[in-house]
Scaffold this active site. Structure first.
Site, PDB file in Angstrom:
ATOM      1  N   GLY A 149       0.866  -1.227  -0.036  1.00  0.00           N
ATOM      2  CA  GLY A 149       0.017   0.036   0.158  1.00  0.00           C
ATOM      3  C   GLY A 149       0.951   1.009   0.087  1.00  0.00           C
ATOM      4  O   GLY A 149       2.019   1.296   0.298  1.00  0.00           O
ATOM      5  N   TYR A 202      11.295   6.253  -0.290  1.00  0.00           N
ATOM      6  CA  TYR A 202      12.927   6.189  -0.507  1.00  0.00           C
ATOM      7  C   TYR A 202      13.641   5.055   0.317  1.00  0.00           C
ATOM      8  O   TYR A 202      13.132   5.151   1.648  1.00  0.00           O
ATOM      9  CB  TYR A 202      13.636   7.421  -0.696  1.00  0.00           C
ATOM     10  CG  TYR A 202      15.116   7.222  -0.774  1.00  0.00           C
ATOM     11  CD1 TYR A 202      15.837   6.879  -1.930  1.00  0.00           C
ATOM     12  CD2 TYR A 202      16.175   7.233   0.506  1.00  0.00           C
ATOM     13  CE1 TYR A 202      17.124   6.481  -1.935  1.00  0.00           C
ATOM     14  CE2 TYR A 202      17.467   7.248   0.356  1.00  0.00           C
ATOM     15  CZ  TYR A 202      17.844   6.856  -0.812  1.00  0.00           C
ATOM     16  OH  TYR A 202      19.255   6.585  -0.975  1.00  0.00           O
ATOM     17  N   HIS A 203      14.380   4.125   0.038  1.00  0.00           N
ATOM     18  CA  HIS A 203      15.012   3.416   1.027  1.00  0.00           C
ATOM     19  C   HIS A 203      16.796   3.569   0.692  1.00  0.00           C
ATOM     20  O   HIS A 203      16.924   3.577  -0.403  1.00  0.00           O
ATOM     21  CB  HIS A 203      14.709   1.941   0.946  1.00  0.00           C
ATOM     22  CG  HIS A 203      13.507   1.541   1.151  1.00  0.00           C
ATOM     23  ND1 HIS A 203      12.802   1.815   2.569  1.00  0.00           N
ATOM     24  CD2 HIS A 203      12.641   0.835   0.537  1.00  0.00           C
ATOM     25  CE1 HIS A 203      11.509   1.398   2.281  1.00  0.00           C
ATOM     26  NE2 HIS A 203      11.315   0.898   1.297  1.00  0.00           N
ATOM     27  N   LEU A 224       5.390   3.838   6.424  1.00  0.00           N
ATOM     28  CA  LEU A 224       4.881   2.759   6.447  1.00  0.00           C
ATOM     29  C   LEU A 224       3.897   2.121   5.409  1.00  0.00           C
ATOM     30  O   LEU A 224       3.257   2.759   4.723  1.00  0.00           O
ATOM     31  CB  LEU A 224       3.808   2.491   7.933  1.00  0.00           C
ATOM     32  CG  LEU A 224       3.263   1.271   8.193  1.00  0.00           C
ATOM     33  CD1 LEU A 224       2.939   1.472   9.830  1.00  0.00           C
ATOM     34  CD2 LEU A 224       1.821   1.000   7.757  1.00  0.00           C
ATOM     35  N   ALA A 235       9.944   1.761   7.684  1.00  0.00           N
ATOM     36  CA  ALA A 235      11.324   1.984   7.623  1.00  0.00           C
ATOM     37  C   ALA A 235      11.524   3.252   8.512  1.00  0.00           C
ATOM     38  O   ALA A 235      10.699   4.201   8.418  1.00  0.00           O
ATOM     39  CB  ALA A 235      11.550   2.366   5.912  1.00  0.00           C
ATOM     40  N   CYS A 284       5.647   9.729  -0.262  1.00  0.00           N
ATOM     41  CA  CYS A 284       4.327   9.114   0.399  1.00  0.00           C
ATOM     42  C   CYS A 284       3.175   9.787  -0.212  1.00  0.00           C
ATOM     43  O   CYS A 284       2.004   9.783   0.008  1.00  0.00           O
ATOM     44  CB  CYS A 284       4.010   8.931   1.837  1.00  0.00           C
ATOM     45  SG  CYS A 284       5.161   8.243   2.805  1.00  0.00           S
TER      46      CYS A 284
END
Length: 228
Positions: A73, A78-79, A162, A176, A192
């Site tokens: 969802g 970004y990670h 999330l 994260a 987001c």
């Protein structure tokens, strides 16, 4: 119903994003009612990930960072190195909870992790994740009044994102927490899906910790909140 135990917490370290998602999906599809729940803790090389409803216009300029479409969802996030990514792989039916309660528990685990560093985390209605007050992240005061609909994040920075997937009552993807990152890539997206949303990490808030310590704190709290 089989007897439940606390989730197994596995620290994977730095792993590529796409193979990790494939492994989560495979784990979820192969598990049965006897499979113990697990929580995977990792960090990823730089990658943008889009949720199922993700819109291309929320990626302003990827500058060569891969953009990966996912089945979680939410919108784009970004990670990168210095971020603790936690993937709870749990059976909600065995926990006797629904998705709304599951999300609440994940957010509560993040709030308690931040609390261990003296930082107060906040929820914003309708915007999953955890936020901090930029003017005083260590204040215990609640957010005053309803959010301004024209600027619901005024004075706030997002410290944890999330996005979850539930398949046959079993979860993957997750949350994260930003610990000590290069935050510039967040400025090249609408985090987001929110234009102008500021992203922060613990280092920005002058909290000194390292990835293993933050991962251990978050993993322990997630295991506690997702135990029978």
């Amino acid at each position: 119903m089989p007897r439940m135990t606390a989730p197994i917490v596995r620290t994977l370290g730095r792993v590529d994003y796409a193979p990790t998602v494939d492994a989560m999906r495979a784990f979820t599809e192969a598990r049965d009612e006897h499979t113990p729940d697990e929580i995977w803790l990792c960090e990823h090389p730089p990658v943008y990930t889009q949720g199922v409803a993700g819109k291309a216009e929320h990626v302003i300029d990827a500058q060569g960072v891969p953009v990966v479409q996912t089945n979680r969802g939410g919108q784009v996030t970004y990670h990168g190195p210095g971020q603790v990514v936690a993937y709870p792989l749990v059976d909600l039916r065995r926990l006797h909870i629904y998705v709304k309660e599951y999300v609440f528990r994940i957010e509560q685990a993040v709030i308690k992790t931040l609390e261990s560093y003296g930082v107060t985390g906040h929820r914003v209605a309708g915007a999953p994740g955890i936020y901090v007050r930029l003017d005083d992240p260590f204040s215990h005061a609640a957010l005053a009044g309803p959010a301004d609909p024209r600027d619901p994040f005024r004075g706030l920075g997002k410290i944890a994102a999330l996005g979850v997937k539930v398949s046959q009552h079993r979860t993957y993807h997750g949350v994260a927490l930003n610990v000590d990152m290069d935050l510039k890539p967040f400025g090249r997206i609408h985090p987001c899906g929110y234009v102008g949303l500021q992203t922060v990490d613990l280092a920005t808030l002058r909290v000194s910790t390292d990835w293993p310590s933050a991962a251990r704190q978050l993993g322990d709290r997630l295991a506690s909140y997702l135990s029978p």
